[in-house]
Structures are given as structure tokens and as C-alpha cells.
Enzyme design. Structure first.
Site, PDB file in Angstrom:
ATOM      1  N   ASP A  45     -46.290  46.016  58.898  1.00 23.18           N
ATOM      2  CA  ASP A  45     -47.642  44.858  57.513  1.00 23.18           C
ATOM      3  C   ASP A  45     -47.812  43.956  58.667  1.00 23.18           C
ATOM      4  O   ASP A  45     -48.722  42.911  58.542  1.00 23.18           O
ATOM      5  CB  ASP A  45     -46.609  44.688  56.768  1.00 23.18           C
ATOM      6  CG  ASP A  45     -46.517  45.835  56.177  1.00 23.18           C
ATOM      7  OD1 ASP A  45     -47.231  46.131  55.117  1.00 23.18           O
ATOM      8  OD2 ASP A  45     -45.348  45.757  54.831  1.00 23.18           O
ATOM      9  N   ASP A 104     -41.399  44.709  58.814  1.00 21.44           N
ATOM     10  CA  ASP A 104     -41.857  45.469  58.910  1.00 21.44           C
ATOM     11  C   ASP A 104     -43.803  45.478  59.425  1.00 21.44           C
ATOM     12  O   ASP A 104     -44.140  44.868  59.767  1.00 21.44           O
ATOM     13  CB  ASP A 104     -42.865  46.274  57.605  1.00 21.44           C
ATOM     14  CG  ASP A 104     -43.687  46.929  57.059  1.00 21.44           C
ATOM     15  OD1 ASP A 104     -44.365  47.488  58.010  1.00 21.44           O
ATOM     16  OD2 ASP A 104     -43.103  47.832  56.374  1.00 21.44           O
ATOM     17  N   ARG A 141     -43.388  55.957  55.797  1.00 24.62           N
ATOM     18  CA  ARG A 141     -42.121  56.781  55.863  1.00 24.62           C
ATOM     19  C   ARG A 141     -42.212  56.599  54.108  1.00 24.62           C
ATOM     20  O   ARG A 141     -42.960  55.380  53.498  1.00 24.62           O
ATOM     21  CB  ARG A 141     -41.206  55.922  56.390  1.00 24.62           C
ATOM     22  CG  ARG A 141     -39.902  56.296  57.306  1.00 24.62           C
ATOM     23  CD  ARG A 141     -38.873  55.445  57.918  1.00 24.62           C
ATOM     24  NE  ARG A 141     -39.354  54.073  57.037  1.00 24.62           N
ATOM     25  CZ  ARG A 141     -37.775  53.312  57.737  1.00 24.62           C
ATOM     26  NH1 ARG A 141     -37.338  53.810  58.016  1.00 24.62           N
ATOM     27  NH2 ARG A 141     -37.965  51.750  57.051  1.00 24.62           N
ATOM     28  N   THR A 168     -37.575  58.556  50.110  1.00 28.49           N
ATOM     29  CA  THR A 168     -36.430  58.804  50.716  1.00 28.49           C
ATOM     30  C   THR A 168     -35.921  58.604  52.202  1.00 28.49           C
ATOM     31  O   THR A 168     -35.061  59.108  53.353  1.00 28.49           O
ATOM     32  CB  THR A 168     -36.576  60.207  50.811  1.00 28.49           C
ATOM     33  OG1 THR A 168     -38.635  60.758  51.699  1.00 28.49           O
ATOM     34  CG2 THR A 168     -36.976  61.106  49.434  1.00 28.49           C
TER      35      THR A 168
HETATM   36  C1  PRP Z   1     -42.886  52.426  60.634  1.00 31.62           C
HETATM   37  C2  PRP Z   1     -42.729  52.660  61.883  1.00 31.62           C
HETATM   38  C3  PRP Z   1     -42.124  53.767  62.329  1.00 31.62           C
HETATM   39  C4  PRP Z   1     -41.740  54.021  61.503  1.00 31.62           C
HETATM   40  C5  PRP Z   1     -39.626  54.018  61.509  1.00 31.62           C
HETATM   41  O1  PRP Z   1     -43.697  52.946  60.053  1.00 31.62           O
HETATM   42  O2  PRP Z   1     -44.141  51.653  62.338  1.00 31.62           O
HETATM   43  O3  PRP Z   1     -43.250  54.534  62.407  1.00 31.62           O
HETATM   44  O4  PRP Z   1     -41.246  53.181  60.384  1.00 31.62           O
HETATM   45  O5  PRP Z   1     -38.903  54.472  60.460  1.00 31.62           O
HETATM   46  P1  PRP Z   1     -38.247  56.273  60.584  1.00 31.62           P
HETATM   47  O6  PRP Z   1     -37.397  55.720  62.445  1.00 31.62           O
HETATM   48  O7  PRP Z   1     -37.565  56.008  59.792  1.00 31.62           O
HETATM   49  O8  PRP Z   1     -38.794  56.952  60.870  1.00 31.62           O
HETATM   50  P2  PRP Z   1     -44.206  53.161  58.913  1.00 31.62           P
HETATM   51  O9  PRP Z   1     -43.746  54.426  58.043  1.00 31.62           O
HETATM   52  O10 PRP Z   1     -43.624  51.727  57.836  1.00 31.62           O
HETATM   53  O11 PRP Z   1     -46.067  53.177  58.667  1.00 31.62           O
HETATM   54  P3  PRP Z   1     -46.575  52.323  58.712  1.00 31.62           P
HETATM   55  O12 PRP Z   1     -46.836  51.879  60.692  1.00 31.62           O
HETATM   56  O13 PRP Z   1     -48.111  52.736  58.071  1.00 31.62           O
HETATM   57  O14 PRP Z   1     -46.894  50.507  58.499  1.00 31.62           O
HETATM   58  N1  URA Z   2     -40.014  50.121  60.354  1.00 35.10           N
HETATM   59  C1  URA Z   2     -40.585  49.285  60.314  1.00 35.10           C
HETATM   60  O1  URA Z   2     -41.887  49.027  60.617  1.00 35.10           O
HETATM   61  N2  URA Z   2     -39.234  48.095  60.829  1.00 35.10           N
HETATM   62  C2  URA Z   2     -37.911  48.210  60.664  1.00 35.10           C
HETATM   63  O2  URA Z   2     -37.174  47.904  60.840  1.00 35.10           O
HETATM   64  C3  URA Z   2     -37.756  49.973  60.168  1.00 35.10           C
HETATM   65  C4  URA Z   2     -39.072  50.839  60.590  1.00 35.10           C
END
Ligand code: PRP
Ligand code: URA
Length: 209
Positions: free
Chosen positions: A203, A200, A104, A108
Site C-alpha cells: 500500500d 503495509d 496473503r 487466514t
Molecule cells: C505482503 C508482503 C509479503 C507478505 C509477507 O504482501 O509484501 O509478500 O505480505 O507476509 P508473510 O511473510 O506473512 O507471507 P501482501 O500479501 O500484503 O500483498 P501485496 O504485496 O500485494 O500488498
Molecule cells: N506485509 C506487510 O506489508 N507488512 C507487514 O508488516 C507484514 C506483511
């Protein structure tokens, strides 16, 4: 419209509370994400079709049940979705795994696809897309769209924590996809995080904070 089901088994609720706590470390967080994914799989597969099969026990012939229907592909959305894969595999060891890489954009909040690799016979399989968080719904929608573009027709989505906004976004864009969550939280915060959520997920699973 796709069904939205909260799988609020007491064990799932209890384990989710542990990973919501900010003091829970990565080791325990990762283990429990897998355990919840396994428990959710047990519930999601409750209605799988069965067929009769004749077998022989040490005592003689008998007709018993075995799974029928499509085989499963688990599709984690990288990175955080990886945390759910082993839990699902423990319940369905014969499943294959396809991977969709999305992140993400933090400004944006729009998802960006950076990787896609699924089994060759994916169109003949049911796909269970897994990701701990359904926030705006952008990542899940793009992952589902990526699968549909390659001809996949049978898709379910399993998340640990869903925001109402994310559920609506997926239902609007992919009305054929049923969504399963361990919890439906209050809301999405302006920074795109779910409240109360668990922070997160990526993380916390990978210890990268
Ligand atoms: C997080 C989560 C989802 C996304 C959800 O991933 O694991 O994939 O955000 O958000 P959305 O519904 O608004 O799209 P992130 O982009 O933080 O990546 P990561 O899994 O690599 O930490
Ligand atoms: N992605 C995450 O990891 N946590 C949230 O709360 C939203 C998006």
C-alpha cells in the site's frame, strides 16, 4: 540451515528509518525502497566469482577480471516486491526478471499464488527472490517452492524487514536458501504485521491505502 544475514550498512539503516516513519509519503517511500534494494545488492554480490579475461585498452593488451558463474534472475513477489526490482537492476542491468504473484489472505494469513512467469532458462540461473516484508514467511516459502517445482536450484531471498518468525519458517522449510535483510525486527503482531515494521509495504509503495 540457510544463512541469515542482516545488511546493516549505515546508509541502509538511515534510509530504512525514513521509510519506517508513518509520515513518509508514497513517492519518497518508493524511491527509497529502490535505493535500499540497490545497496543490498551491492552487499549480497560481494562474493560473486570472477574470471580472467584478456582485453585491449587504448594502450595495449592486459588481463583483467569479469563476472563468471550463473546469471541472475530477480524474482519479485507481487505486488510489493516490484518496488525492489529497479534498485537491483541498477546494479545488475543484465539480470532478467521473473514474477510470482502472491497475496496473503487477510483472515487466514495464508498466501495464495495467482501468477507465475519466469525466463525460459531460469533453471540455469541464480534466482534472487525479493519482497520488502518477511512476516510469517508464508509468501516467501510458497514463492521459493514454486521456483523449485520448476527446477530452480540456486535461490537467495532478500527482504527489507524480517520478523524472527519468518526467518525461522524459511530456514525450516528451505534450508538451502540464504536470507538477507536490511533489519531483523522485534516480532510479529497477532494481525500478521511486523513490529515495529513499516506498515503495509504494498500500500505504501503503490499509494493504495
Ligand atoms: C505482503 C508482503 C509479503 C507478505 C509477507 O504482501 O509484501 O509478500 O505480505 O507476509 P508473510 O511473510 O506473512 O507471507 P501482501 O500479501 O500484503 O500483498 P501485496 O504485496 O500485494 O500488498
Ligand atoms: N506485509 C506487510 O506489508 N507488512 C507487514 O508488516 C507484514 C506483511
Amino acid at each position: 540451515m540457510g544463512k541469515f544475514t542482516v545488511l546493516n550498512h549505515p546508509l541502509i539503516q538511515h534510509k530504512l528509518t525514513i521509510i519506517r516513519r508513518k509520515e513518509t509519503g508514497s513517492n519518497e517511500f518508493r524511491r527509497i525502497v529502490g535505493e535500499i534494494a540497490g545497496l543490498m545488492t551491492y552487499e549480497i554480490t560481494r562474493d560473486l566469482p570472477l574470471q580472467d579475461v584478456e582485453i585491449e585498452t587504448p594502450m595495449g593488451k592486459t588481463v583483467q577480471k569479469e563476472l563468471a558463474g550463473k546469471k541472475l534472475t530477480i524474482v519479485p513477489i507481487l505486488r510489493a516486491g516490484m518496488g525492489m526490482v529497479n534498485g537491483v537492476l541498477e546494479m545488475i542491468p543484465s539480470a532478467k526478471v521473473g514474477v510470482v504473484g502472491m497475496y496473503r489472505d487477510e483472515e487466514t494469513l495464508k498466501p495464495v499464488e495467482y501468477f507465475f512467469k519466469v525466463p525460459k532458462d531460469v533453471t540455469e540461473r541464480e534466482c534472487l527472490v525479493v519482497d520488502p516484508m518477511l512476516a510469517t514467511g508464508g509468501s516467501a516459502n510458497l514463492a521459493i517452492e514454486a521456483l523449485k517445482k520448476r527446477g530452480v536450484t540456486d535461490i537467495k531471498l532478500a527482504v527489507l524487514v524480517a520478523a524472527p518468525e519468518g526467518v525461522k519458517a524459511v530456514q525450516d522449510e528451505h534450508p538451502d536458501v540464504d536470507i538477507y535483510a536490511a533489519a531483523l525486527d522485534d516480532k510479529l503482531l497477532p494481525n500478521g504485521y511486523i513490529f515495529p515494521g513499516l506498515g503495509d509495504a504494498g500500500d505504501r509503495i503503490f499509494g493504495t491505502k
